[in-house]
Every structure is written in C-alpha cells, then in structure tokens.
Design a protein around this motif. Structure first.
Motif, PDB file in Angstrom:
ATOM      1  N   ASP A  37       0.927  -1.737  -0.327  1.00  0.00           N
ATOM      2  CA  ASP A  37      -0.431   0.244   0.865  1.00  0.00           C
ATOM      3  C   ASP A  37       1.118   1.225  -0.062  1.00  0.00           C
ATOM      4  OD1 ASP A  37      -2.218  -1.727   0.000  1.00  0.00           O
ATOM      5  OD2 ASP A  37      -2.043  -1.494   2.626  1.00  0.00           O
ATOM      6  N   ASP A  38       1.907   1.547  -0.343  1.00  0.00           N
ATOM      7  CA  ASP A  38       2.671   2.313  -0.581  1.00  0.00           C
ATOM      8  C   ASP A  38       2.753   3.145   0.804  1.00  0.00           C
ATOM      9  OD1 ASP A  38       2.910   2.661  -3.721  1.00  0.00           O
ATOM     10  OD2 ASP A  38       0.988   2.907  -3.665  1.00  0.00           O
ATOM     11  N   ALA A  39       3.350   2.122   1.283  1.00  0.00           N
ATOM     12  CA  ALA A  39       4.225   2.569   3.179  1.00  0.00           C
ATOM     13  C   ALA A  39       4.968   2.726   3.041  1.00  0.00           C
ATOM     14  CB  ALA A  39       3.085   1.663   3.406  1.00  0.00           C
ATOM     15  N   GLY A  40       5.964   2.705   1.971  1.00  0.00           N
ATOM     16  CA  GLY A  40       7.273   3.101   1.847  1.00  0.00           C
ATOM     17  C   GLY A  40       7.960   2.116   2.691  1.00  0.00           C
ATOM     18  N   PRO A  41       9.538   2.619   2.280  1.00  0.00           N
ATOM     19  CA  PRO A  41      10.591   1.468   2.318  1.00  0.00           C
ATOM     20  C   PRO A  41      11.060   0.522   3.953  1.00  0.00           C
ATOM     21  CG  PRO A  41      11.829   3.244   2.345  1.00  0.00           C
ATOM     22  CD  PRO A  41      10.119   3.137   2.063  1.00  0.00           C
ATOM     23  N   GLY A  65       1.390  -0.659  27.055  1.00  0.00           N
ATOM     24  CA  GLY A  65       1.545  -0.837  26.243  1.00  0.00           C
ATOM     25  C   GLY A  65       2.507  -1.099  24.212  1.00  0.00           C
ATOM     26  N   TRP A  66       1.660  -1.353  22.948  1.00  0.00           N
ATOM     27  CA  TRP A  66       3.626  -1.308  22.076  1.00  0.00           C
ATOM     28  C   TRP A  66       2.871  -0.773  21.041  1.00  0.00           C
ATOM     29  CZ3 TRP A  66       8.610  -1.014  21.993  1.00  0.00           C
ATOM     30  CH2 TRP A  66       9.356  -1.568  21.034  1.00  0.00           C
ATOM     31  N   LEU A  67       3.132   0.314  20.608  1.00  0.00           N
ATOM     32  CA  LEU A  67       3.252   0.568  19.437  1.00  0.00           C
ATOM     33  C   LEU A  67       4.147   0.652  18.690  1.00  0.00           C
ATOM     34  CD1 LEU A  67       0.821   1.912  16.920  1.00  0.00           C
ATOM     35  CD2 LEU A  67       0.982   4.116  18.474  1.00  0.00           C
ATOM     36  N   SER A  68       4.117   0.304  16.943  1.00  0.00           N
ATOM     37  CA  SER A  68       5.973   0.937  16.913  1.00  0.00           C
ATOM     38  C   SER A  68       5.437   0.155  15.781  1.00  0.00           C
ATOM     39  CB  SER A  68       6.647  -0.229  17.158  1.00  0.00           C
ATOM     40  OG  SER A  68       8.062  -0.609  15.963  1.00  0.00           O
ATOM     41  N   GLU A  69       5.869   1.116  14.566  1.00  0.00           N
ATOM     42  CA  GLU A  69       5.559   1.182  13.054  1.00  0.00           C
ATOM     43  C   GLU A  69       5.930  -0.089  12.439  1.00  0.00           C
ATOM     44  OE1 GLU A  69       7.170   3.710   8.556  1.00  0.00           O
ATOM     45  OE2 GLU A  69       8.464   3.950  10.440  1.00  0.00           O
ATOM     46  N   GLU A  70       6.846  -1.198  12.680  1.00  0.00           N
ATOM     47  CA  GLU A  70       7.371  -1.959  12.321  1.00  0.00           C
ATOM     48  C   GLU A  70       6.674  -3.665  13.368  1.00  0.00           C
ATOM     49  OE1 GLU A  70       8.448  -1.388   9.826  1.00  0.00           O
ATOM     50  OE2 GLU A  70       9.705   0.140   9.822  1.00  0.00           O
ATOM     51  N   SER A  71       5.541  -3.296  13.724  1.00  0.00           N
ATOM     52  CA  SER A  71       5.379  -4.464  14.380  1.00  0.00           C
ATOM     53  C   SER A  71       4.263  -4.313  14.479  1.00  0.00           C
ATOM     54  CB  SER A  71       5.183  -3.416  16.048  1.00  0.00           C
ATOM     55  OG  SER A  71       6.453  -4.660  16.495  1.00  0.00           O
ATOM     56  N   GLU A  72       3.311  -5.495  14.143  1.00  0.00           N
ATOM     57  CA  GLU A  72       1.543  -5.968  13.933  1.00  0.00           C
ATOM     58  C   GLU A  72       0.819  -5.311  14.872  1.00  0.00           C
ATOM     59  OE1 GLU A  72       0.119  -7.356  11.402  1.00  0.00           O
ATOM     60  OE2 GLU A  72       2.000  -8.159  10.227  1.00  0.00           O
ATOM     61  N   THR A  92      14.302   5.468   6.991  1.00  0.00           N
ATOM     62  CA  THR A  92      14.688   4.512   6.216  1.00  0.00           C
ATOM     63  C   THR A  92      15.332   4.927   4.784  1.00  0.00           C
ATOM     64  OG1 THR A  92      12.656   3.532   7.577  1.00  0.00           O
ATOM     65  CG2 THR A  92      14.033   2.546   5.756  1.00  0.00           C
ATOM     66  N   ARG A  93      14.784   6.090   4.087  1.00  0.00           N
ATOM     67  CA  ARG A  93      15.374   6.291   2.807  1.00  0.00           C
ATOM     68  C   ARG A  93      16.463   6.972   2.823  1.00  0.00           C
ATOM     69  NH1 ARG A  93       9.800   7.187   1.631  1.00  0.00           N
ATOM     70  NH2 ARG A  93       8.997   6.365  -0.217  1.00  0.00           N
ATOM     71  N   SER A 200       3.223  19.889   8.946  1.00  0.00           N
ATOM     72  CA  SER A 200       2.874  18.966   8.491  1.00  0.00           C
ATOM     73  C   SER A 200       1.094  19.676   7.589  1.00  0.00           C
ATOM     74  CB  SER A 200       2.614  17.479   8.050  1.00  0.00           C
ATOM     75  OG  SER A 200       2.449  16.540   7.672  1.00  0.00           O
ATOM     76  N   VAL A 201       1.409  19.533   6.671  1.00  0.00           N
ATOM     77  CA  VAL A 201      -0.762  19.765   6.458  1.00  0.00           C
ATOM     78  C   VAL A 201      -1.190  18.112   5.974  1.00  0.00           C
ATOM     79  CG1 VAL A 201      -0.286  22.084   4.987  1.00  0.00           C
ATOM     80  CG2 VAL A 201       0.035  19.861   3.879  1.00  0.00           C
ATOM     81  N   ARG A 202      -0.224  17.429   6.084  1.00  0.00           N
ATOM     82  CA  ARG A 202      -0.961  15.740   6.493  1.00  0.00           C
ATOM     83  C   ARG A 202      -1.312  15.297   7.466  1.00  0.00           C
ATOM     84  NH1 ARG A 202       2.964  15.672   1.398  1.00  0.00           N
ATOM     85  NH2 ARG A 202       3.719  14.499   2.546  1.00  0.00           N
ATOM     86  N   SER A 203      -2.032  13.880   7.520  1.00  0.00           N
ATOM     87  CA  SER A 203      -1.585  12.712   9.029  1.00  0.00           C
ATOM     88  C   SER A 203      -0.159  12.812   8.972  1.00  0.00           C
ATOM     89  CB  SER A 203      -3.381  12.654   9.014  1.00  0.00           C
ATOM     90  OG  SER A 203      -4.147  13.137   8.508  1.00  0.00           O
ATOM     91  N   VAL A 204      -0.467  12.419  10.358  1.00  0.00           N
ATOM     92  CA  VAL A 204       1.296  12.123  10.292  1.00  0.00           C
ATOM     93  C   VAL A 204       0.826  11.221  11.374  1.00  0.00           C
ATOM     94  CG1 VAL A 204       2.482  13.777  10.170  1.00  0.00           C
ATOM     95  CG2 VAL A 204       1.414  13.745  11.805  1.00  0.00           C
ATOM     96  N   TRP A 205       2.075  10.279  11.045  1.00  0.00           N
ATOM     97  CA  TRP A 205       1.813   8.594  12.156  1.00  0.00           C
ATOM     98  C   TRP A 205       2.555   8.731  13.389  1.00  0.00           C
ATOM     99  CZ3 TRP A 205      -0.849   4.910  10.805  1.00  0.00           C
ATOM    100  CH2 TRP A 205      -1.171   4.473   9.752  1.00  0.00           C
ATOM    101  N   GLU A 206       1.384   8.901  14.712  1.00  0.00           N
ATOM    102  CA  GLU A 206       1.820   8.625  16.035  1.00  0.00           C
ATOM    103  C   GLU A 206       3.693   8.480  16.094  1.00  0.00           C
ATOM    104  OE1 GLU A 206      -0.093   7.688  18.827  1.00  0.00           O
ATOM    105  OE2 GLU A 206      -2.468   8.704  18.162  1.00  0.00           O
TER     106      GLU A 206
END
Length: 259
Positions: A37-41, A65-72, A92-93, A200-206
């Motif tokens: 889904d074009d979520a990046g590299p 709790g656990w919230l991470s970009e690279e976890s389910e 990452t880029r 940022s005018v777009r939504s950003v990930w926490e």
C-alpha cells in the motif's frame, strides 16, 4: 508505576543499545523492500532494531502497551495506562542511501500524552531527550527554539505544504522551505533552534512525532496538530491530523495564515 524520569532512563539505554545494531547494517547494503500500500521502504535493519527494542522495553515494562511502525497492530495497547510508541529507524530512505540523518524515535505515553522521549541519531552521535515537566536536552545540554516570526522563517516541510491552496487568500507565506529526512529529527531541530518550524498539512503517524513533540514542547516550542489543537497519542488510528511545531510567535502566525 515508574516515574517519567525512570522511563526516560530506560528509553536512553534502549536507544543507545539500538544504535550499534543499526550501524552494523548502515552502508553495508542491507536487504530492503517496499511495504504494501505504498507505505514506504523497510530494511532488515528496521526489523532487527525493532525486535531488540521490543525485547528490552517490554521486558522491563511488561504492562506497557506497544505501538511501533514495524510491529503488527495490537489493539490491547488501547487498554494500557502506558504505551511505548516507537519508530525503530525514522528516515529509512536516508538510511538506505547511506546518509547520516536517520534516528531512533522512542516515547512513552501515559493516557494520550507523551511523558518520556528520546530521539537518537547514532551516525551523528546526537541524543535528544525530555520527560514530562523536565528540560529538553541535546547530549545533556539544554536547548530552546527561536523566537522569530513568519517572514524569512526556515521551515522544515515538504514542497506541497507551502502551495497556495493551504494558505488564506491563496498566498504562500514568506518562509524559506527546507527538508530533512527524519520527521523526528525535524522536530528536534526546531527544539534546538537550528530551524524555526516544522510543518505538515497531511496526517502524520504517531511513531514519527511522539518523541519529537515532547522534546519540542519541553524546549519551549508549541507542538500541535495543524488546527492548533493538542496532539493526542495512543489513538485507535495512531495518526495526528498534521502538525505545526514552532516557537509561540511563529506558531501563532502560521496557524493564523493557514486554511
């Protein structure tokens, strides 16, 4: 429950442990692929750092709790009083390109607010820290944002954010746009006064902004969503509706000028 200062000490230890892991892959042609889904590299380094951080942090705080970009996704985090919010490698880029501007972004949320935060750039040997009601520091030294207004302000953002449709009367603001690869680092650069604002005018990930937002706030900047409202974390969507991060004067002028 651990105090914010204790959580900060844990985050610092974890970030310092993550640095050598990331650097062992950096400039060594790590395996990389694109997320759906074009979520990046993502790279094998992102996953290795994520695994190490999760073991260390949840091992020390099993009830968080656990919230991470690279976890389910794990919905149980929404019921936890505290939650780790982690980006193992932000930028990452830049990491793949062998550039220095990547960061480990680690934060603890209590309820919907951040109480401890670290942004660590291992290739540059920079560590930004803050905890609730404490100072914002860079490598142990206090930092503070600039006090400038809009005209000539150096703003870290992407090109489309300064297009006329985002500004009242269709007028692009009199700012100097610049860019850095890590969003977490951008917020810290504002906190230390090397740049005047991040937008940022777009939504950003926490996970991209959780740590940096507290560091900016404790330095003396305002860090809000694009509408000027407080940022809320550990939300079901794990996103914030854009952001404005700047010293109080510039923040007010930017918010007043935006659609």
């Amino acid at each position: 429950m651990p105090a914010p200062e204790e959580d900060l000490a844990l985050l610092v230890r974890a970030a310092e442990a993550a640095g050598p892991i990331a650097l062992s892959f950096w400039r060594a042609a790590p395996k990389a692929w694109d997320k759906p889904d074009d979520a990046g590299p993502v790279t094998e380094a992102d996953l290795a750092v994520n695994d190490a951080l999760q073991r260390m942090l949840t091992g020390a705080r099993p009830d968080y709790g656990w919230l991470s970009e690279e976890s389910e996704a794990d919905a149980s985090r929404l019921d936890a009083r505290h939650c780790f919010i982690i980006d193992p490698i932000d930028g990452t880029r830049a990491f793949i390109a062998g550039q220095q501007g990547f960061a480990h972004s680690l934060a603890v949320a209590e309820g919907d607010r951040i109480t401890a935060a670290v942004v660590h750039l291992p290739a540059m040997e920079l560590t930004f820290t803050a905890f609730a009601d404490g100072p914002a520091l860079l490598n142990g030294r206090p930092i503070r944002p600039t006090e400038c207004g809009m005209t000539g302000a150096r703003v870290l953002t992407y090109k489309s954010a300064v297009e006329p449709e985002h500004w009242k009367n269709g007028r692009t603001p009199p700012i100097r746009r610049e860019f850095r690869p890590s969003l977490a680092w951008r917020l810290c650069l504002v906190a230390e006064g090397r740049f005047d604002a991040a937008l940022s005018v777009r939504s950003v990930w926490e996970w991209d902004i959780a740590a940096g937002s507290l560091i900016a706030q404790r330095a003396g900047a305002l860090a809000t969503d694009r509408h000027g409202q407080p940022m809320r974390f550990n939300s079901p969507r794990a996103m914030v509706d854009g952001m404005i991060v700047a010293g109080p004067r510039l923040h007010g002028e930017m918010r007043a000028g935006m659609v």
